[in-house]
Design a protein around this motif. Structure first.
Motif, mmCIF file in Angstrom:
data_model
loop_
_atom_site.group_PDB
_atom_site.id
_atom_site.type_symbol
_atom_site.label_atom_id
_atom_site.label_comp_id
_atom_site.label_asym_id
_atom_site.label_seq_id
_atom_site.Cartn_x
_atom_site.Cartn_y
_atom_site.Cartn_z
ATOM 1 N N UNK A 58 0.814 -1.212 0.000
ATOM 2 C CA UNK A 58 0.000 0.000 0.000
ATOM 3 C C UNK A 58 0.851 1.267 0.000
ATOM 4 N N UNK A 59 2.071 1.203 0.521
ATOM 5 C CA UNK A 59 2.942 2.387 0.476
ATOM 6 C C UNK A 59 4.229 2.040 -0.274
ATOM 7 N N UNK A 113 5.143 -1.779 8.784
ATOM 8 C CA UNK A 113 3.860 -1.072 8.696
ATOM 9 C C UNK A 113 3.202 -1.362 7.357
ATOM 10 N N UNK A 117 1.744 -5.182 7.321
ATOM 11 C CA UNK A 117 0.487 -5.416 8.040
ATOM 12 C C UNK A 117 -0.649 -4.641 7.391
ATOM 13 N N UNK A 118 -0.386 -3.400 6.966
ATOM 14 C CA UNK A 118 -1.474 -2.635 6.371
ATOM 15 C C UNK A 118 -1.910 -3.266 5.059
ATOM 16 N N UNK A 168 -4.052 -6.232 5.815
ATOM 17 C CA UNK A 168 -5.369 -5.903 6.354
ATOM 18 C C UNK A 168 -6.245 -5.151 5.366
ATOM 19 N N UNK A 169 -5.647 -4.361 4.488
ATOM 20 C CA UNK A 169 -6.471 -3.443 3.696
ATOM 21 C C UNK A 169 -6.429 -3.632 2.194
ATOM 22 N N UNK A 182 7.091 -5.608 15.038
ATOM 23 C CA UNK A 182 6.753 -4.223 15.365
ATOM 24 C C UNK A 182 6.697 -4.017 16.872
ATOM 25 N N UNK A 183 6.282 -5.036 17.598
ATOM 26 C CA UNK A 183 6.167 -4.870 19.048
ATOM 27 C C UNK A 183 7.457 -5.231 19.780
ATOM 28 N N UNK A 185 11.110 -2.539 19.232
ATOM 29 C CA UNK A 185 11.293 -1.385 20.114
ATOM 30 C C UNK A 185 12.135 -1.700 21.343
ATOM 31 N N UNK A 214 -8.900 4.119 5.067
ATOM 32 C CA UNK A 214 -8.702 2.983 5.956
ATOM 33 C C UNK A 214 -7.233 2.590 6.000
ATOM 34 N N UNK A 215 -6.611 2.707 4.836
ATOM 35 C CA UNK A 215 -5.194 2.336 4.783
ATOM 36 C C UNK A 215 -4.388 3.217 5.722
ATOM 37 N N UNK A 216 -4.581 4.532 5.598
ATOM 38 C CA UNK A 216 -3.845 5.438 6.469
ATOM 39 C C UNK A 216 -4.161 5.180 7.928
ATOM 40 N N UNK A 227 -5.194 2.397 9.420
ATOM 41 C CA UNK A 227 -4.579 1.164 9.919
ATOM 42 C C UNK A 227 -3.092 1.372 10.181
ATOM 43 N N UNK A 228 -2.411 1.982 9.197
ATOM 44 C CA UNK A 228 -0.975 2.170 9.366
ATOM 45 C C UNK A 228 -0.704 3.035 10.585
ATOM 46 N N UNK A 262 -1.024 1.120 13.843
ATOM 47 C CA UNK A 262 0.140 0.292 14.143
ATOM 48 C C UNK A 262 1.321 1.162 14.570
ATOM 49 N N UNK A 263 1.484 2.295 13.894
ATOM 50 C CA UNK A 263 2.610 3.142 14.242
ATOM 51 C C UNK A 263 2.475 3.641 15.681
ATOM 52 N N UNK A 303 0.961 2.175 18.042
ATOM 53 C CA UNK A 303 1.277 1.067 18.952
ATOM 54 C C UNK A 303 2.780 0.924 19.125
ATOM 55 N N UNK A 304 3.516 1.030 18.016
ATOM 56 C CA UNK A 304 4.969 0.885 18.110
ATOM 57 C C UNK A 304 5.536 1.949 19.043
#
Ligand code: HEM
Ligand SMILES: [Cu+2]
Lengths: 605, 226
Positions: free
Chosen positions: A112-113, A184, A187-188, A191-192, A218-219, A222, B31-33, B35-36, B39-40, B42-43
């Protein structure tokens, strides 16, 4: 079609990259980025392999190689471990296979990105360059062990205590930034950006493994970032996060009050999930390879998904099993031993399911399949020794011996490597459009597989004898008999043979790229989406004008009522050619057609 | 819960046209933005959570001297930090306002709010640097006490995240200039606003932690089992 996926909208993504530079260097295509990631990772992996060869030379034939002194040995150990775990395995599974497979398997045109994805690779490359630079700074790379425990990691007297450790910490921080950008995205995307009909529970297990592993990463990364930053500060500006009051080389240092154990907790809070960041993608990929080459649906798909999710969750509460000898509250030891044994349950379940997938399957012993079956052996083996080490009383005497070295190489060294090879042999035709040579592949497999056992089985025994890990030489000890040295020499010989055997693989890849047999689009008869692309290798945008629509899960193999022995995920019920009623009624078990259609081939989770 | 329903689906049962298994129309940019960003966030939360765990552990060692509590301690008078907090609050509200104006199709309002938001965010960063300067003048260097180390560490990592957010905001605004689409702008500036709110809440938490007295910190640490 009313449904317009994001990637179908006329955006810049659909502009074909035109020049060589935009196509292969600054590429935003997930497939090219995947290959960039893979080549870089395999390159550093080879560096780490050479380092392990050097260590083995010293261990097998002590005093014969003047350029390996004790410091150099420690530096080799450290760089070998760190490169293998992070810069090879993590990068290759997620950056390489994650990037390649996710969009293709879920029916997307790209991540997606895409831009962030490209950035992720270049930042990863920067991390690798910084890491490699540490070989060339005065004092050399750090020799603190891949665990980098303070205080010794940053004190005079540890090899590479100046520039080496500095660059190591910086490189890790950069790697984590790169991973977060990639993660990121993964996962995105999962999901999307799934295509129409691709529900979560219809995704191939490869995607599930990579998806959950990315969340773990991701978790968990850190924690490594936090410890790297704090250690950097201890080192450069003299804070005392981890550094206690300490006398070094006869001199009282300026530190006071810090807690080295704190670092260990942080490190292993990252370190244990890291094992699963590597293992979960391997679990997923091996499930798909086994299922395709055994022409059977994966046994217990739902259980496999649940196991991946549960293992992922549990992996965050077992970390202190690496610290039994560091000193902790006995109740903690009890707690962590218990959780460690609990995590073995879903793991064992996966092993049973792989074996049951093979059971009465139509097994094709392709190279990929051989590696996948090899994985079941090495992983079970390493997993079983893990059960022993998970218990405090057994770990205490075995900790820091070669038993541990043997254990973790079986479970997280060799096993994921087996899967990586299985994956490469499996997807190579799709990625390049060429077949790898089967004979060479099988030779590669047998030498690697048997060699692995020749290397690591004896190490268990050395561990029982009490041979410690990270030792340059044994010196004279009473408890280790002289014959241990013969064993060490034989291990070294096997390790060198295995190391050299990897050249067969590299030769095979180069040979096949140049004059390999051309691959048709779906040589293994696989049902998952990535094999259904209009072009092989897939072009930019993957799917031609329209995205595929998914009608079924990825494991419709040998469906009794269907004519073909597999049904692609994007084939609708009307398109499936069915065998005549008269033929079906004589199929095994004599169940009636309707029932078989409802619950295809003996899978009753 | 939805996740359990998903996990209990039986994908091996074929459905006539796969209609029951249609993924919802997820594929929208917003939705894409979102969701990302989730997650960000959360990190980043995990990063600060772990810093805090180490903070609480470290605070139980005898050499730890909190920065507030007794009158002579520098952060007992936290007025500067309060001012900074105000700046961040205004910045956060302004970004929210930018989203609202963009949705109402008010270009000028949106641009003005973004500018105000960015300005106050920069003001906040500047204010934090001034607080550092003060501390240094008072002799509270980064390495002289773990509490000081944590103050500098927390504020700089938090500040860097805000700085990153400012870059994102600049990018979003440039996109508005280029494409002139208030609709996209409204949804992307909304993501910025959410991130800002998160950084504000995070800051309030850090603020409270860093200006707690030794006793308070001890109580928190005890409650957390350190
Ligand atoms: C032919 C393949 C390999 C050989 C011969 C080999 C050999 C070795 C040797 C000799 C050591 C040092 C033992 C000691 O002195 O304590 C070592 C350590 C280590 N290896 Fe490997 N290795 C191989 C592959 C791998 C792979 C694929 C991984 C990936 C996980 C890996 C991960 C590690 C780690 C984490 C350490 C510990 C480093 C430390 O103690 O700091 N190795 N290996
Ligand atoms: Cu572990």
């Amino acid at each position: 079609m009313t449904h317009i996926a994001i990637a179908d909208q006329p955006e810049e993504e659909l502009h074909e990259p035109s020049s060589f530079v935009t196509k292969y260097i600054w590429s935003q295509d997930h497939k090219v980025i995947a290959i960039q990631y893979s080549i870089t990772a395999i390159f550093v992996g080879l560096v780490a392999l050479v380092l392990s060869g050097l260590m083995r030379l010293q261990l097998g034939f002590p005093d014969s190689f003047s350029f390996i002194d004790p410091s150099a040995y420690l530096q080799f150990v450290t760089m070998h471990g760190m490169i293998m775990v992070i810069y090879l395995l993590t990068a290759l599974f997620l950056g390489g296979f994650g990037n390649y497979l996710i969009p293709l398997m879920i029916g997307a045109r790209d991540m997606v990105f895409p831009y962030l994805n490209m950035l992720s690779y270049w930042v990863y490359l920067l991390a690798v360059i910084v890491l490699m630079a540490s070989f060339f700074v005065p004092g050399g790379p750090t020799g603190a062990g891949w665990t980098l425990y303070p205080p010794q990691a940053i004190l005079e007297g540890t090899p590479g205590a100046g520039g080496g450790i500095l660059l190591m910490l910086i490189s890790l921080a950069i790697f984590i930034v790169a991973f977060t950008m990639g993660g990121l995205n993964y996962v995105t995307t999962v999901l999307q950006a799934r295509t129409k009909g691709m529900t979560l529970m219809r995704m191939p297990l490869s995607v599930w493994g990579i998806f959950i592993a990315t969340i773990l990463g991701l978790l968990a990364f850190p924690a490594l970032l936090v410890s790297a930053i704090m250690m950097l500060l201890d080192m450069t500006v003299g804070t005392s996060f981890f550094m206690p009051a300490i006398v070094s080389l006869g001199e009282q240092l300026d530190y006071s009050g810090g807690s080295p154990i704190l670092f260990q907790h942080l490190f292993w809070f990252f370190g244990h999930p890291e094992v699963y960041i590597v293992a979960l993608p391997a679990f997923g990929i091996v499930s798909d390879v086994l299922s395709v080459h055994a022409r059977k649906n994966i046994f217990g798909y739902r259980m496999m998904v649940w196991a991946i999710v549960i293992i992922g969750g549990l992996s965050f509460i077992v970390w202190a099993h690496h610290m039994y000898v560091s000193g902790m509250n006995p109740y903690f030891g009890f707690f962590f031993a218990t959780t460690t044994l609990i995590i073995a349950v879903p793991t064992a379940l996966k092993v049973y399911n792989w074996v049951l997938t093979l059971w009465r399957g139509n097994i094709h012993l392709t190279t990929a399949m051989l590696f996948a079956i090899g994985f079941i052996f090495t992983f079970t083996h390493g997993g079983l020794t893990g059960l022993f080490l998970g218990n405090v009383v057994i770990d205490l005497p075995l900790s820091d011996t070669y038993f541990v070295v043997a254990h973790f190489h079986m479970v997280m060294g060799v096993s994921p490597i087996m899967v990586l090879f299985a994956a490469i042999y499996h997807w190579f035709p799709k990625i390049t459009g060429k077949h790898l040579h089967t004979g060479l592949g099988k030779a590669h497999f047998w030498v690697t597989f048997l060699g692995t056992y020749a290397i690591y089985l004896p190490m268990h025994y050395l561990g029982f004898l009490g041979v410690p890990r990270r030792y340059y030489a044994m010196g004279s000890t009473e408890f280790v008999p002289d014959s241990a040295q013969d064993l060490n020499a034989s291990i070294t010989v096997s390790a060198l043979i295995v190391g050299v055997a990897q050249l067969i693989f590299i030769y095979n890849v180069i040979r096949s790229l140049r004059k390999g047999e051309k691959a048709e689009s779906n040589p293994w008869g696989a049902a998952s989406l990535e094999w259904q692309t209009p072009d092989t290798p897939p072009k930019h945008g993957n799917w031609g004008p329209a995205l595929p629509v998914v009608y079924r899960w990825a494991y419709d193999y040998s469906v009794p009522t269907a004519k073909q022995d597999f049904i692609p995920q994007n084939m609708s019920e009307e398109e499936v050619e069915r065998v005549d009623d008269s033929e079906t009624s004589s199929t095994e078990g004599g169940e009636d057609v309707k029932n078989i259609g409802d619950e295809p081939v003996g899978d009753n989770p | 819960m939805k996740i359990f329903r998903t996990l209990s689906e039986k994908p091996w049962i074929p459905h006539p046209a796969g209609s029951e298994f249609l993924a919802k129309n997820y594929q929208k940019e917003i939705f894409i933005g979102r969701t990302a960003l989730r997650f960000f966030i959360s990190v980043v939360s995990v990063i600060f959570f772990l810093f805090t765990i180490t903070f609480l552990t470290r605070s139980q060692f005898p050499d730890f001297q909190a920065l507030a509590g007794e009158p002579w301690q520098p952060l007992s008078d936290a007025s500067h930090l309060w001012l900074n907090t105000g700046a961040l609050l205004i910045s956060s509200i302004a970004l929210h306002w930018a989203h609202v104006s963009a949705r109402k199709n008010q270009l000028n309002g949106a641009i003005a709010s973004v500018m105000i938001g960015a300005f106050f965010a920069l003001l906040f960063l500047l204010g934090q640097i001034l607080v550092w300067k003060q501390l240094i003048e008072l002799g509270y260097y980064v390495a002289s006490n773990p509490a000081n180390s944590y103050f500098y560490l927390y504020t700089s990592v938090h500040g860097l995240h805000l700085l990153g957010g400012l870059f994102a905001l600049a990018y979003v605004t440039l996109q508005l200039m280029k494409k002139n689409s208030l609709v996209t702008f409204s949804s992307s500036v909304r993501l910025c606003a959410v991130y800002w709110h998160f950084l504000l809440i995070l800051w309030l938490f850090l603020f409270a932690l860093l200006t707690s007295s030794t006793d308070t910190i001890n109580i928190i640490a005890q409650l957390c089992g350190f």
